[in-house]
Write a protein that holds these residues in place. Structure first.
Motif, PDB file in Angstrom:
ATOM      1  N   ALA A   1      24.455  44.611 100.602  1.00 51.55           N
ATOM      2  CA  ALA A   1      23.416  44.025  99.762  1.00 51.55           C
ATOM      3  C   ALA A   1      22.559  45.081  99.077  1.00 51.55           C
ATOM      4  CB  ALA A   1      22.521  43.115 100.606  1.00 51.55           C
ATOM      5  N   GLU A   2      22.734  46.341  99.410  1.00 53.83           N
ATOM      6  CA  GLU A   2      21.822  47.384  98.940  1.00 53.83           C
ATOM      7  C   GLU A   2      21.795  47.497  97.425  1.00 53.83           C
ATOM      8  OE1 GLU A   2      21.021  52.192  99.628  1.00 53.83           O
ATOM      9  OE2 GLU A   2      22.597  51.126 100.745  1.00 53.83           O
ATOM     10  N   ASP A   3      22.953  47.617  96.786  1.00 50.62           N
ATOM     11  CA  ASP A   3      22.993  47.788  95.333  1.00 50.62           C
ATOM     12  C   ASP A   3      22.466  46.552  94.610  1.00 50.62           C
ATOM     13  OD1 ASP A   3      24.062  50.282  95.734  1.00 50.62           O
ATOM     14  OD2 ASP A   3      26.147  49.644  95.449  1.00 50.62           O
ATOM     15  N   PHE A   4      22.794  45.394  95.118  1.00 51.51           N
ATOM     16  CA  PHE A   4      22.357  44.161  94.462  1.00 51.51           C
ATOM     17  C   PHE A   4      20.835  44.008  94.548  1.00 51.51           C
ATOM     18  CE2 PHE A   4      21.493  39.592  94.322  1.00 51.51           C
ATOM     19  CZ  PHE A   4      22.118  39.253  93.135  1.00 51.51           C
ATOM     20  N   LEU A   5      20.254  44.326  95.689  1.00 46.80           N
ATOM     21  CA  LEU A   5      18.812  44.174  95.870  1.00 46.80           C
ATOM     22  C   LEU A   5      18.024  45.186  95.040  1.00 46.80           C
ATOM     23  CD1 LEU A   5      18.560  43.497  99.710  1.00 46.80           C
ATOM     24  CD2 LEU A   5      18.086  41.882  97.859  1.00 46.80           C
ATOM     25  N   ALA A   6      18.652  46.294  94.686  1.00 46.81           N
ATOM     26  CA  ALA A   6      17.938  47.322  93.936  1.00 46.81           C
ATOM     27  C   ALA A   6      17.429  46.793  92.602  1.00 46.81           C
ATOM     28  CB  ALA A   6      18.850  48.531  93.720  1.00 46.81           C
ATOM     29  N   GLN A   7      18.174  45.897  91.952  1.00 47.48           N
ATOM     30  CA  GLN A   7      17.757  45.388  90.652  1.00 47.48           C
ATOM     31  C   GLN A   7      16.610  44.387  90.751  1.00 47.48           C
ATOM     32  OE1 GLN A   7      20.865  42.856  88.783  1.00 47.48           O
ATOM     33  NE2 GLN A   7      21.943  42.989  90.745  1.00 47.48           N
TER      34      GLN A   7
ATOM     35  N   PRO B   1      23.637  37.192  88.789  1.00 48.80           N
ATOM     36  CA  PRO B   1      22.228  37.587  88.614  1.00 48.80           C
ATOM     37  C   PRO B   1      21.492  36.759  87.577  1.00 48.80           C
ATOM     38  CG  PRO B   1      23.667  39.515  88.692  1.00 48.80           C
ATOM     39  CD  PRO B   1      24.558  38.321  88.604  1.00 48.80           C
ATOM     40  N   ARG B   2      22.165  36.370  86.509  1.00 49.74           N
ATOM     41  CA  ARG B   2      21.463  35.622  85.457  1.00 49.74           C
ATOM     42  C   ARG B   2      21.026  34.244  85.959  1.00 49.74           C
ATOM     43  NH1 ARG B   2      21.079  39.938  84.557  1.00 49.74           N
ATOM     44  NH2 ARG B   2      22.007  41.210  82.917  1.00 49.74           N
TER      45      ARG B   2
ATOM     46  N   LEU C   1      13.713  38.408  82.562  1.00 49.37           N
ATOM     47  CA  LEU C   1      13.399  37.003  82.814  1.00 49.37           C
ATOM     48  C   LEU C   1      13.154  36.253  81.515  1.00 49.37           C
ATOM     49  CD1 LEU C   1      11.052  37.214  85.945  1.00 49.37           C
ATOM     50  CD2 LEU C   1      13.510  36.779  85.852  1.00 49.37           C
ATOM     51  N   LEU C   2      12.498  36.911  80.542  1.00 55.53           N
ATOM     52  CA  LEU C   2      12.262  36.258  79.262  1.00 55.53           C
ATOM     53  C   LEU C   2      13.573  36.002  78.531  1.00 55.53           C
ATOM     54  CD1 LEU C   2       9.116  38.233  78.058  1.00 55.53           C
ATOM     55  CD2 LEU C   2       9.192  35.854  78.815  1.00 55.53           C
ATOM     56  N   ARG C   3      14.517  36.942  78.637  1.00 62.95           N
ATOM     57  CA  ARG C   3      15.824  36.705  78.020  1.00 62.95           C
ATOM     58  C   ARG C   3      16.566  35.580  78.722  1.00 62.95           C
ATOM     59  NH1 ARG C   3      16.531  42.746  78.586  1.00 62.95           N
ATOM     60  NH2 ARG C   3      15.471  43.623  76.767  1.00 62.95           N
ATOM     61  N   ALA C   4      16.403  35.510  80.051  1.00 63.22           N
ATOM     62  CA  ALA C   4      17.014  34.407  80.774  1.00 63.22           C
ATOM     63  C   ALA C   4      16.436  33.077  80.324  1.00 63.22           C
ATOM     64  CB  ALA C   4      16.809  34.588  82.280  1.00 63.22           C
ATOM     65  N   ARG C   5      15.126  33.046  80.066  1.00 57.66           N
ATOM     66  CA  ARG C   5      14.473  31.839  79.583  1.00 57.66           C
ATOM     67  C   ARG C   5      14.984  31.444  78.199  1.00 57.66           C
ATOM     68  NH1 ARG C   5      13.183  28.948  76.321  1.00 57.66           N
ATOM     69  NH2 ARG C   5      11.205  27.930  75.817  1.00 57.66           N
TER      70      ARG C   5
END
Length: 366
Positions: free
Chosen positions: A171-177, A142-143, A355-359
């Motif tokens: 894919a259901e649980d993954f798409l939830a985030q 995910p990151r 997203l800001l933490r990923a940046r």
């Protein structure tokens, strides 16, 4: 008495200076108004493969070109529209010169890591970033996906999440985030004609220039071969010990998608017969080598929050200059609590901060 020829040396030579002075070097460069414009589809060891559309009595053709010295160090990448002079006939052994890079609509960049100040242009003029991830074998990261989304927003491109190997995991649980981000997605399984998701993916790629990114082993090359049967991209396997794939694509490659299947609706058929066929109607894809990191040192945080308009308004009104929007006293918390960001504001704020933490590199990539 005259001197003998052997007694002359260079000191006896008289040079008459030019009364008008020496002619200075001109800074004017040729405009190359007769240059032919083509699309770069591949780069290989100092040679650029371009596709030139039909025109002036010549058919559509592939032209191999080299860089002209006047381009300097400007990078020429897949997706660029370039102006060429010289032998643009496209016959074997012909070689043209790239003299100009046309204005770019978008530029996808990355850095080696979050501390590297040097930006590397990956692709130009793409309008959709397709992030390919596997649901299993290897496990999704995910990151890394978050970082790709940040790069897409920064470049002004629309993101599309493609999840492969749905026959191995749901894919259901993954798409939830990713639901709060409203990122469109396509789920695929075994990539054979008529398989789940393949037709839907073709529809989302139609009429667009899409660049495919993803780490090794997610099935990106397999996906490209399913979309373009003539591509013949090499495929690999995932290492059972490390859980990582092997790099099979070594350079970016632009591919035109084959025409979409004809419609069976009578009105659509009549419209298709009346209109000339656009060779680019099915779209283009640009396959890129597998990545294991995506540096974002070149991305400004303010450009990220701009893609959350319901939160950007609150940041403009209440956040001081320099606010990271991920602080305990950030005004966005009160903005969301007051309901200004809508019913999904809390989830959207969490996604923004992710997203800001990923940046910033605070989140470890899995």
């Amino acid at each position: 008495m005259g001197r003998s020829a052997r007694s002359w040396d260079e000191s006896d030579v008289r040079v008459r200076p030019n009364r008008r002075g020496s002619r200075p070097r001109t800074k004017d460069r040729p405009k190359h108004e007769d240059a032919i414009v083509g699309r770069v589809t591949a780069v290989d060891r100092g040679r650029w493969t371009t596709l030139v559309p039909a025109g002036e009595g010549l058919p559509e053709r592939v032209v191999i070109a080299m860089r002209a010295r006047e381009l300097g160090r400007s990078p020429v990448v897949v997706g660029d529209r370039v102006a060429m002079v010289g032998d643009t006939s496209g016959v074997p052994d012909a070689l043209a010169r790239i003299v100009r890079i046309e204005e770019r609509a978008t530029v996808l960049r990355r850095t080696a890591d979050d501390t590297d100040p040097v930006e590397r242009v990956i692709v130009a003029n793409a309008d959709q970033l397709v992030v390919v991830a596997a649901l299993a074998d290897p496990e999704p990261r995910p990151r890394l996906i978050d970082r790709c989304l940040v790069a897409a927003y920064d470049a002004g491109m629309d993101p599309l999440l493609v999840l492969t190997k749905s026959d191995l995991a749901s894919a259901e649980d993954f798409l939830a985030q990713y639901a709060p981000l409203d990122v469109p997605h396509v789920v695929t399984s075994v990539l054979t004609e008529g398989s789940e998701g393949l037709a839907e993916l073709r529809r989302r790629l139609a009429g667009r220039v899409s660049v495919l990114v993803g780490h090794s082993g997610v099935g990106k090359s397999t996906l490209v071969n399913a979309l373009c049967p003539d591509a013949d991209r090499a495929t690999g396997h995932v290492n059972d010990v490390t859980g990582r794939g092997r790099h099979t694509s070594t350079s970016a490659l632009g591919l035109r998608l084959p025409p979409l299947p004809p419609s069976h609706d009578r009105e659509d058929v009549r419209a298709q017969e009346a209109e000339p066929v656009d060779p680019d109607a099915a779209g283009w894809i640009i396959d890129t080598p597998g990545i294991r990191s995506f540096g974002l040192a070149h991305v400004e945080p303010d450009r990220i929050i701009g893609h959350f308009p319901e939160l950007a308004e609150g940041a403009d009104e209440g956040c001081p200059r320099g606010c990271t929007h991920d602080e305990p006293d950030c005004a966005l918390d009160a903005w969301v609590a007051a309901g200004h960001a809508g019913p999904g504001g809390e989830q959207r704020l969490d996604s923004l901060r992710r997203l800001l933490r990923a940046r910033s590199g605070e989140s470890d990539e899995r």
